[in-house]
Design a protein around this motif. Structure first.
Motif, PDB file in Angstrom:
ATOM      1  N   ASN A  36       0.835  -1.203   0.000  1.00 37.44           N
ATOM      2  CA  ASN A  36       0.000   0.000   0.000  1.00 37.44           C
ATOM      3  C   ASN A  36       0.869   1.253   0.000  1.00 37.44           C
ATOM      4  N   LEU A  37       1.432   1.554  -1.158  1.00 41.58           N
ATOM      5  CA  LEU A  37       2.329   2.693  -1.306  1.00 41.58           C
ATOM      6  C   LEU A  37       1.634   3.815  -2.067  1.00 41.58           C
ATOM      7  N   GLU A  38       2.075   5.037  -1.791  1.00 46.55           N
ATOM      8  CA  GLU A  38       1.494   6.193  -2.487  1.00 46.55           C
ATOM      9  C   GLU A  38       2.587   7.212  -2.763  1.00 46.55           C
ATOM     10  N   MET A  39       2.578   7.758  -3.979  1.00 46.71           N
ATOM     11  CA  MET A  39       3.560   8.780  -4.346  1.00 46.71           C
ATOM     12  C   MET A  39       3.080   9.511  -5.591  1.00 46.71           C
ATOM     13  N   TYR A  40       3.303  10.816  -5.628  1.00 44.59           N
ATOM     14  CA  TYR A  40       3.102  11.576  -6.851  1.00 44.59           C
ATOM     15  C   TYR A  40       4.070  12.746  -6.848  1.00 44.59           C
ATOM     16  N   ASN A  41       4.125  13.451  -7.953  1.00 46.89           N
ATOM     17  CA  ASN A  41       5.108  14.532  -8.109  1.00 46.89           C
ATOM     18  C   ASN A  41       4.430  15.880  -8.282  1.00 46.89           C
ATOM     19  N   ILE A  42       5.039  16.884  -7.714  1.00 45.70           N
ATOM     20  CA  ILE A  42       4.593  18.274  -7.893  1.00 45.70           C
ATOM     21  C   ILE A  42       5.767  19.053  -8.471  1.00 45.70           C
ATOM     22  N   THR A  43       5.532  19.723  -9.575  1.00 40.26           N
ATOM     23  CA  THR A  43       6.567  20.623 -10.094  1.00 40.26           C
ATOM     24  C   THR A  43       6.258  22.011  -9.567  1.00 40.26           C
ATOM     25  N   LEU A  44       7.256  22.618  -8.988  1.00 42.60           N
ATOM     26  CA  LEU A  44       7.050  23.880  -8.285  1.00 42.60           C
ATOM     27  C   LEU A  44       7.831  25.006  -8.933  1.00 42.60           C
ATOM     28  N   ALA A  45       7.117  26.069  -9.258  1.00 41.40           N
ATOM     29  CA  ALA A  45       7.706  27.299  -9.788  1.00 41.40           C
ATOM     30  C   ALA A  45       6.785  28.439  -9.361  1.00 41.40           C
ATOM     31  N   CYS A  46       7.090  29.638  -9.801  1.00 37.62           N
ATOM     32  CA  CYS A  46       6.204  30.770  -9.514  1.00 37.62           C
ATOM     33  C   CYS A  46       4.793  30.413  -9.962  1.00 37.62           C
ATOM     34  N   GLN A  47       3.810  30.749  -9.145  1.00 39.87           N
ATOM     35  CA  GLN A  47       2.417  30.410  -9.424  1.00 39.87           C
ATOM     36  C   GLN A  47       1.689  31.499 -10.221  1.00 39.87           C
ATOM     37  N   HIS A  48       2.372  32.597 -10.523  1.00 42.82           N
ATOM     38  CA  HIS A  48       1.808  33.688 -11.329  1.00 42.82           C
ATOM     39  C   HIS A  48       0.376  34.014 -10.895  1.00 42.82           C
ATOM     40  N   CYS A  49       0.287  34.412  -9.643  1.00 41.70           N
ATOM     41  CA  CYS A  49      -0.993  34.598  -8.976  1.00 41.70           C
ATOM     42  C   CYS A  49      -1.814  35.748  -9.572  1.00 41.70           C
ATOM     43  N   GLU A  50      -3.122  35.584  -9.486  1.00 41.67           N
ATOM     44  CA  GLU A  50      -4.035  36.665  -9.871  1.00 41.67           C
ATOM     45  C   GLU A  50      -3.919  37.819  -8.873  1.00 41.67           C
ATOM     46  N   ASN A  51      -3.656  37.476  -7.612  1.00 43.89           N
ATOM     47  CA  ASN A  51      -3.540  38.466  -6.542  1.00 43.89           C
ATOM     48  C   ASN A  51      -2.170  38.298  -5.876  1.00 43.89           C
ATOM     49  N   PRO A  52      -1.090  38.641  -6.590  1.00 43.02           N
ATOM     50  CA  PRO A  52       0.261  38.324  -6.105  1.00 43.02           C
ATOM     51  C   PRO A  52       0.697  39.157  -4.905  1.00 43.02           C
ATOM     52  N   ALA A  53       1.069  38.466  -3.834  1.00 45.52           N
ATOM     53  CA  ALA A  53       1.544  39.144  -2.627  1.00 45.52           C
ATOM     54  C   ALA A  53       2.856  39.866  -2.887  1.00 45.52           C
ATOM     55  N   CYS A  54       3.681  39.320  -3.775  1.00 51.57           N
ATOM     56  CA  CYS A  54       4.994  39.898  -4.059  1.00 51.57           C
ATOM     57  C   CYS A  54       4.890  41.291  -4.679  1.00 51.57           C
ATOM     58  N   VAL A  55       3.901  41.483  -5.537  1.00 56.04           N
ATOM     59  CA  VAL A  55       3.730  42.776  -6.209  1.00 56.04           C
ATOM     60  C   VAL A  55       3.367  43.856  -5.198  1.00 56.04           C
ATOM     61  N   LYS A  56       2.545  43.488  -4.218  1.00 58.56           N
ATOM     62  CA  LYS A  56       2.068  44.462  -3.231  1.00 58.56           C
ATOM     63  C   LYS A  56       3.190  45.015  -2.362  1.00 58.56           C
ATOM     64  N   VAL A  57       4.225  44.207  -2.120  1.00 59.29           N
ATOM     65  CA  VAL A  57       5.261  44.637  -1.178  1.00 59.29           C
ATOM     66  C   VAL A  57       6.498  45.229  -1.844  1.00 59.29           C
ATOM     67  N   CYS A  58       6.624  45.108  -3.157  1.00 56.14           N
ATOM     68  CA  CYS A  58       7.823  45.635  -3.818  1.00 56.14           C
ATOM     69  C   CYS A  58       7.824  47.155  -3.752  1.00 56.14           C
ATOM     70  N   PRO A  59       8.817  47.764  -3.107  1.00 54.11           N
ATOM     71  CA  PRO A  59       8.797  49.222  -2.915  1.00 54.11           C
ATOM     72  C   PRO A  59       9.134  50.030  -4.162  1.00 54.11           C
ATOM     73  N   VAL A  60       9.663  49.383  -5.187  1.00 55.50           N
ATOM     74  CA  VAL A  60      10.100  50.143  -6.366  1.00 55.50           C
ATOM     75  C   VAL A  60       9.403  49.705  -7.650  1.00 55.50           C
TER      76      VAL A  60
END
Length: 202
Positions: free
Chosen positions: A50-74
């Motif tokens: 009874n084994l379980e495994m899958y893969n997630i590829t992780l990169a920027c999620q290009h959010c509709e409401n990106p937290a990063c954009v809100k905090v960039c001061p410049v």
């Protein structure tokens, strides 16, 4: 973008294609393949049989409401309204790393502490990719330079398992719209309110 977790075979073609296409410096990876299962890469959870495994590829999620954009001061981190891609302007970036702190997706950004170095003595990838700089933050650009030419991101094109699809979610006839309509999916950390644009088909 949709990523089919049932088709992904963790071959890392997407990660390598991204690195080559964007001429990434040594040790920088904008796209990573992670194993969801045991404590090590390619290790399942559970007890045989009874084994379980899958893969997630992780990169920027290009959010509709990106937290990063809100905090960039410049304004170095910004969202391209035409494509929805969250981009970085290296010339404006002051290296404060506020975007890294605000982003809930750990490890999708890298910071160039030193002058970028490369294993090869010449550039690879697309000539439209901007040069990498010291003391700036970098991340997946969804290959905006390819999108401008009507091409799919390099990771999508390189996926031998056909696990990745890219398209316009506002178009009901696009592959991505059809897939999330027909299949179950999950998004990463939806409770953080960022509204990620990457859908993991399950």
């Amino acid at each position: 973008m949709t990523i089919d977790t049932k088709r992904c075979i963790a071959c890392n073609s997407c990660a390598v294609a991204c690195k080559i296409e964007n001429n990434l410096p040594n040790f920088n990876w904008w796209n990573r393949v992670m194993t969801v299962g045991g404590n090590h890469m390619d290790a399942p959870s559970g007890m045989y049989p009874n084994l379980e495994m899958y893969n997630i590829t992780l990169a920027c999620q290009h959010c509709e409401n990106p937290a990063c954009v809100k905090v960039c001061p410049v304004g170095a981190t910004y969202k391209d309204e035409e494509t929805g891609v969250v981009r970085q302007d290296y010339d404006k970036c002051i290296g404060c790393r506020m975007c890294m702190a605000a982003c809930p997706y750990t490890g999708v950004r890298s910071f160039n502490w030193e002058e970028p170095r490369y294993h090869l003595e010449f550039s690879v990838g697309d000539s439209d990719v901007p040069g990498h700089q010291k003391h700036v933050v970098e991340k997946c650009t969804m290959c905006w330079h390819r999108l401008a030419k009507g091409l799919a991101p390099a990771c999508v094109e390189a996926c031998s398992a056909r696990a990745r699809h890219f398209g316009d979610l506002n178009d009901p006839d696009s592959d991505v719209s059809r897939l999330i309509r027909e299949r179950g999916y999950q998004q990463l950390l939806p409770e953080r309110g960022t509204e990620p644009s990457v859908y993991y088909l399950v």
